[in-house]
Design an enzyme around this catalytic site. Structure first.
Site, short mmCIF file in Angstrom:
data_model
loop_
_atom_site.label_atom_id
_atom_site.label_comp_id
_atom_site.label_asym_id
_atom_site.label_seq_id
_atom_site.Cartn_x
_atom_site.Cartn_y
_atom_site.Cartn_z
CG ASP A 1 127.07 21.16 -29.57
OD1 ASP A 1 128.28 20.94 -29.38
OD2 ASP A 1 126.18 20.74 -28.81
CG ASN B 1 132.49 18.33 -30.17
OD1 ASN B 1 132.75 17.77 -29.10
ND2 ASN B 1 132.40 19.64 -30.27
CB THR C 1 122.57 18.74 -42.82
OG1 THR C 1 121.96 19.64 -41.87
CG2 THR C 1 121.83 17.42 -42.85
N GLY C 2 125.37 20.31 -41.37
CA GLY C 2 126.08 21.60 -41.35
C GLY C 2 127.57 21.37 -41.51
CB VAL C 3 130.32 21.68 -39.03
CG1 VAL C 3 131.74 21.18 -38.87
CG2 VAL C 3 130.24 23.16 -38.66
N1 APR Z 1 118.41 25.78 -34.53
C1 APR Z 1 118.17 24.76 -35.39
N2 APR Z 1 119.07 24.32 -36.29
C2 APR Z 1 120.26 24.95 -36.33
C3 APR Z 1 120.59 26.02 -35.45
C4 APR Z 1 119.60 26.43 -34.52
N3 APR Z 1 119.82 27.42 -33.65
N4 APR Z 1 121.87 26.42 -35.74
C5 APR Z 1 122.30 25.66 -36.76
N5 APR Z 1 121.35 24.77 -37.12
C6 APR Z 1 121.35 23.76 -38.19
C7 APR Z 1 122.34 23.95 -39.30
O1 APR Z 1 121.86 24.90 -40.24
C8 APR Z 1 122.35 22.54 -39.87
O2 APR Z 1 121.25 22.36 -40.75
O3 APR Z 1 121.75 22.53 -37.59
C9 APR Z 1 122.15 21.65 -38.64
C10 APR Z 1 123.40 20.91 -38.18
O4 APR Z 1 124.53 21.75 -38.41
P1 APR Z 1 125.73 21.85 -37.32
O5 APR Z 1 125.25 22.59 -36.14
O6 APR Z 1 126.91 22.38 -38.06
O7 APR Z 1 125.98 20.33 -36.87
P2 APR Z 1 126.74 19.15 -37.62
O8 APR Z 1 126.73 19.32 -39.10
O9 APR Z 1 126.17 17.91 -37.02
O10 APR Z 1 128.25 19.34 -37.14
C11 APR Z 1 128.54 19.10 -35.79
O11 APR Z 1 129.69 21.16 -35.53
O12 APR Z 1 129.23 22.78 -34.04
C12 APR Z 1 130.02 21.72 -34.27
O13 APR Z 1 130.44 20.86 -32.06
C13 APR Z 1 129.77 20.61 -33.28
O14 APR Z 1 131.71 19.43 -34.00
C14 APR Z 1 130.30 19.45 -34.06
C15 APR Z 1 129.87 19.76 -35.47
#
Ligand code: APR
Length: 175
Positions: A34, A24, A120-122
């Site tokens: 992260d 973030n 693609t996550g949060v």
């Molecule tokens: N290794 C590889 N990929 C991972 C791992 C890991 N250990 N953990 C999670 N992921 C994948 C998720 O399944 C997703 O496909 O990383 C991708 C990105 O997801 P998020 O981590 O949620 O990141 P994003 O969607 O960019 O959101 C970022 O989330 O954690 C907070 O501080 C971060 O505010 C920021 C937001």
């Protein structure tokens, strides 16, 4: 032109010189990938992130990798777009994340880099379009020799693999 490889697993186990985190804007750590990278790199990562942040969406900034084992030397922090339906430049911001990470890697003379599926996550970016963007930008010219696209789940891995196969079978027409 980099060699691109799709893997499914935990990015903190990757042994590339740089590992990208989906951060973030504060660069002080969060959840998801992260959180995993900050846990593995130790508390100095958040301190280093705080010292260079904030980071705009679409930009990328590097810190040392601290407690991550060699040959990992750098964590490249990038901030993806929060998906808001697709009409607010989200695709351009995500493309910029990949492009800026490769530029920062080039500046650091990094030869190998691992990317998570940024945003693609949060942040809710649709995985299929994100896979297309990841493959398109990492297929462009860069000094980085090896790119690993690290999916955390099979579905994302399949999307990336299908996109990579589609791209590698597209032949430029012979003159
Ligand atoms: N290794 C590889 N990929 C991972 C791992 C890991 N250990 N953990 C999670 N992921 C994948 C998720 O399944 C997703 O496909 O990383 C991708 C990105 O997801 P998020 O981590 O949620 O990141 P994003 O969607 O960019 O959101 C970022 O989330 O954690 C907070 O501080 C971060 O505010 C920021 C937001």
């Amino acid at each position: 032109m980099a060699m691109i490889e799709v893997v499914v697993g935990d990015i903190t186990h990757e042994r590339t010189e740089a590992i990208v985190t989906a951060a973030n804007e504060s660069l002080m750590g969060g959840g998801g990938v992260d959180g995993a990278i900050h846990r593995a790199a130790g508390p100095r990562l958040a301190e280093a992130g705080a010292a260079i942040g904030p980071c705009d969406p679409g930009d990328a900034m590097a810190t040392p990798a601290f407690d991550l084992d060699p040959p990992v030397r750098h964590v490249i922090h990038t901030v993806g777009p929060v998906w808001d339906g697709g009409g607010h430049g989200e695709a351009e911001v995500l493309a910029s994340c990949y492009r800026r990470c490769l530029e920062v890697a080039d500046e650091l003379s990094v030869s190998s880099i691992s990317f998570p599926a940024i945003a693609t996550g949060v942040y809710g970016f649709p995985a299929e379009e994100a896979a297309r963007i990841a493959i398109t930008i990492t297929s462009a010219s860069t000094g980085v020799q090896r790119v690993k696209l690290v999916a955390f789940d099979e579905t994302t891995g399949d999307l990336l693999t299908a996109e990579l196969a589609r791209r590698s079978t597209v032949r430029t027409p012979l003159h």
